[in-house]
Design a protein around this motif. Structure first.
Motif, PDB file in Angstrom:
ATOM      1  N   ALA A 163      -3.156   5.552  -1.364  1.00 44.74           N
ATOM      2  CA  ALA A 163      -3.472   4.124  -1.352  1.00 44.74           C
ATOM      3  C   ALA A 163      -3.540   3.606   0.065  1.00 44.74           C
ATOM      4  O   ALA A 163      -2.948   4.162   0.991  1.00 44.74           O
ATOM      5  N   ILE A 164      -4.291   2.498   0.207  1.00 46.46           N
ATOM      6  CA  ILE A 164      -4.388   1.778   1.479  1.00 46.46           C
ATOM      7  C   ILE A 164      -4.716   0.343   1.127  1.00 46.46           C
ATOM      8  O   ILE A 164      -5.246   0.067   0.046  1.00 46.46           O
ATOM      9  N   ALA A 206       6.583   7.070  -2.469  1.00 50.20           N
ATOM     10  CA  ALA A 206       5.634   6.269  -1.687  1.00 50.20           C
ATOM     11  C   ALA A 206       4.217   6.794  -1.856  1.00 50.20           C
ATOM     12  O   ALA A 206       3.996   7.991  -2.052  1.00 50.20           O
ATOM     13  N   LEU A 207       3.241   5.885  -1.771  1.00 51.87           N
ATOM     14  CA  LEU A 207       1.818   6.254  -1.792  1.00 51.87           C
ATOM     15  C   LEU A 207       1.336   6.399  -0.365  1.00 51.87           C
ATOM     16  O   LEU A 207       1.384   5.442   0.404  1.00 51.87           O
ATOM     17  N   ARG A 208       0.882   7.585  -0.016  1.00 50.96           N
ATOM     18  CA  ARG A 208       0.388   7.825   1.335  1.00 50.96           C
ATOM     19  C   ARG A 208      -1.134   7.867   1.317  1.00 50.96           C
ATOM     20  O   ARG A 208      -1.753   7.901   0.269  1.00 50.96           O
ATOM     21  N   ARG A 209      -1.712   7.919   2.501  1.00 51.10           N
ATOM     22  CA  ARG A 209      -3.171   8.031   2.590  1.00 51.10           C
ATOM     23  C   ARG A 209      -3.648   9.451   2.312  1.00 51.10           C
ATOM     24  O   ARG A 209      -4.834   9.668   2.064  1.00 51.10           O
ATOM     25  N   SER A 210      -2.763  10.392   2.373  1.00 55.35           N
ATOM     26  CA  SER A 210      -3.157  11.804   2.401  1.00 55.35           C
ATOM     27  C   SER A 210      -3.183  12.482   1.038  1.00 55.35           C
ATOM     28  O   SER A 210      -3.421  13.682   0.955  1.00 55.35           O
ATOM     29  N   ALA A 217       0.816  -1.221   0.000  1.00 52.92           N
ATOM     30  CA  ALA A 217       0.000   0.000   0.000  1.00 52.92           C
ATOM     31  C   ALA A 217       0.847   1.266   0.000  1.00 52.92           C
ATOM     32  O   ALA A 217       0.342   2.349  -0.295  1.00 52.92           O
ATOM     33  N   MET A 218       2.129   1.143   0.339  1.00 52.01           N
ATOM     34  CA  MET A 218       3.042   2.290   0.271  1.00 52.01           C
ATOM     35  C   MET A 218       3.842   2.286  -1.034  1.00 52.01           C
ATOM     36  O   MET A 218       4.703   3.135  -1.227  1.00 52.01           O
TER      37      MET A 218
END
Lengths: 325, 325
Positions: free
Chosen positions: B210-211, B149-153, B84-85
């Protein structure tokens, strides 16, 4: 009376105490609150040093133990592993299983955890909170100059064997725990061990092998001997003893605690004879004692003050002591 | 009948299965067997990505579950966090609490753990084995290009919401677990989830946030929305459904499993509209579905196939669901 808490509340409570992101350390890009933490690797020619240790209720501690002491100790035992590698701690993760989401217990736990974390400039960057029997797993990540780490395998025949601080205090306190009257100094050693982080780093270039004394001096030194393919001779008269322990135990009882008792979290290390003066200087603050010699012959001989061989009742803690069928 | 084993035997057994040192990966300087592992940080401008997850008996799994499935899943849920990251996994640590040192159980556990570990070229470099109620904490460490990286924000209003693979299979299998006749495809999704590691990395430069779907689509998407300060609209008609799930559930029951069931370990992500073609191409192997839109207005609206708002019974798994007093 505890209030209802959900996992996300627990995480928020932990994150609020720990600080997040750049507030924690400059090398934390992203801390608690996403799927993973993002960290800048150490600059220069350094290796990462990584270790995990678990404490379980009923095995490593009692359900009645002060949660602040548990918080301290759960981190201390991990920092002690980095200390034994001569590594500098940087980040940690906390995986906490709790039978119920009790904010009072959690705040107490964090009091102890945060006190030690702050003292070492470590960032708490992630982990997990789950329901289950009380169990604490901490993972620590640090770094050490490439080729500078102290391994278990570096001991050579003819070298000295040393130990930091004093031995046996925690073992004495453990025996006493069911009774009243345990001296406070001994109890403190068991509940709030001091990981020898600075001492470990000071031993870079001086020591040839190192381990932390978590299971007992003879058991842990035994790991160095096996990894290095050597033997050793230890002199009981040389084992460092705190005034508090000396006041309550002598002779065989004291030796047993000093040789077989775990939980002291001192460093046991080997070093060439020509490093004696440098070691005494480097470790003056924490105290250091020369307790024996590495020998080419396999096996571990323990010599009493009269020069006779001495046999301990037990060489140390084994994590699965029972036979199960 | 299990034989007596001590901690050191367990560690030796694990180390023998995992391989150690340079045998595991070129960047492992020192693996299992010392106080800490020593690892070479990734070369180039890369950040470390680190995550820990715990599975507890009676909470996350049953004491009767196949140990091989547990070994697989304990690692899978952690790899899913790195996925997810958009991070590339490198190393892991295994902290295992066991009520008794049962070599048969351990070998079974390692069968599953090692199968997934080997498939991802991950090195097992350390951990702990202790006595206690069955509990598994895995820590994974990987790396990702700095800033990649893919963060939630990162979700922005107007973007698409996507999900990999199919949703609801694991939730259906969980409900079925007490009964006979659960289709094998569904059971497999619950017991041996596939972490979307390659898909996560393929989304670098395409996705904005992403998550992984571990607690349920709506609960996990909710984390993206909160972290990004946005809302969303999801269309039930767009939720990807496996043939196995379609054969056994429809309508509200199916939607409930797809929206509120956890344990699918698919990736839910957001992306600008102009990335649609690139995403379909990049994720063709795993499959990917567009399920909704990010909106500026806060809140999460779910729309049924007739265009009406739909309210799920539960939005997902919460780790401390009980009120404790």
């Amino acid at each position: 009376m505890a209030q209802a808490m959900h996992e996300f509340d627990l995480i928020a409570r932990i994150a609020a105490r720990a600080g997040t992101g750049a507030a924690a350390r400059a090398d934390v890009v992203l801390g608690i609150g996403d799927d993973a933490a993002l960290l800048r690797p150490p600059a220069g020619e350094r290796w990462l040093a990584v270790s995990s240790d678990t404490l379980n209720v009923g095995v490593h501690f009692s359900v009645d133990d002060d949660p602040a002491d548990l918080g301290w100790k759960a981190l201390a035992v991990n920092l002690s592993d980095l200390a034994a590698m001569a590594a500098e701690p940087a980040w940690c993760l906390l995986a906490l299983s709790l039978p119920s989401p009790d904010p009072v217990w959690l705040d107490g736990f964090l009091d102890g955890f945060e006190a030690l974390r702050g003292a070492h400039g470590l960032a708490l960057v992630g982990g997990d909170t789950t329901r289950g029997p009380l169990s604490i797993t901490v993972t620590v990540i640090g770094s050490v100059g490439a080729g500078q780490a102290l391994r278990r395998s570096g001991a050579r025949a003819g070298e000295d064997i040393w130990v930091t601080g004093t031995l046996g205090d925690a073992a004495a306190a453990l025996v006493w725990s069911a009774e009243a009257g345990c001296p406070a100094e001994l109890r403190q050693r068991l509940r709030r061990p001091t990981p020898r982080v600075e001492a470990g780093q000071a031993l870079q270039g001086l020591a040839s092998a190192a381990i932390d004394v978590s299971d007992g001096l003879l058991a842990d030194l035994g790991h160095i001997l096996v990894a290095s393919g050597v033997g050793a001779e230890i002199e009981l008269a040389g084992l460092p003893c705190s005034p508090a322990l000396a006041a309550v135990a002598e002779g065989r009882q004291r030796w047993q605690w000093q040789c077989g008792g775990g939980d002291d979290y001192e460093l046991c290390f080997t070093a060439p004879v020509d490093q004696r003066a440098a070691i005494m200087t480097a470790l003056a603050a924490v105290g250091v004692s020369r307790i024996g010699r590495v020998r080419a012959e396999p096996g571990l001989r323990v010599i009493d003050p009269a020069g006779r061989p001495w046999q301990p009742q037990s060489i140390g803690y084994r994590h699965f002591a029972e036979v199960c069928e």
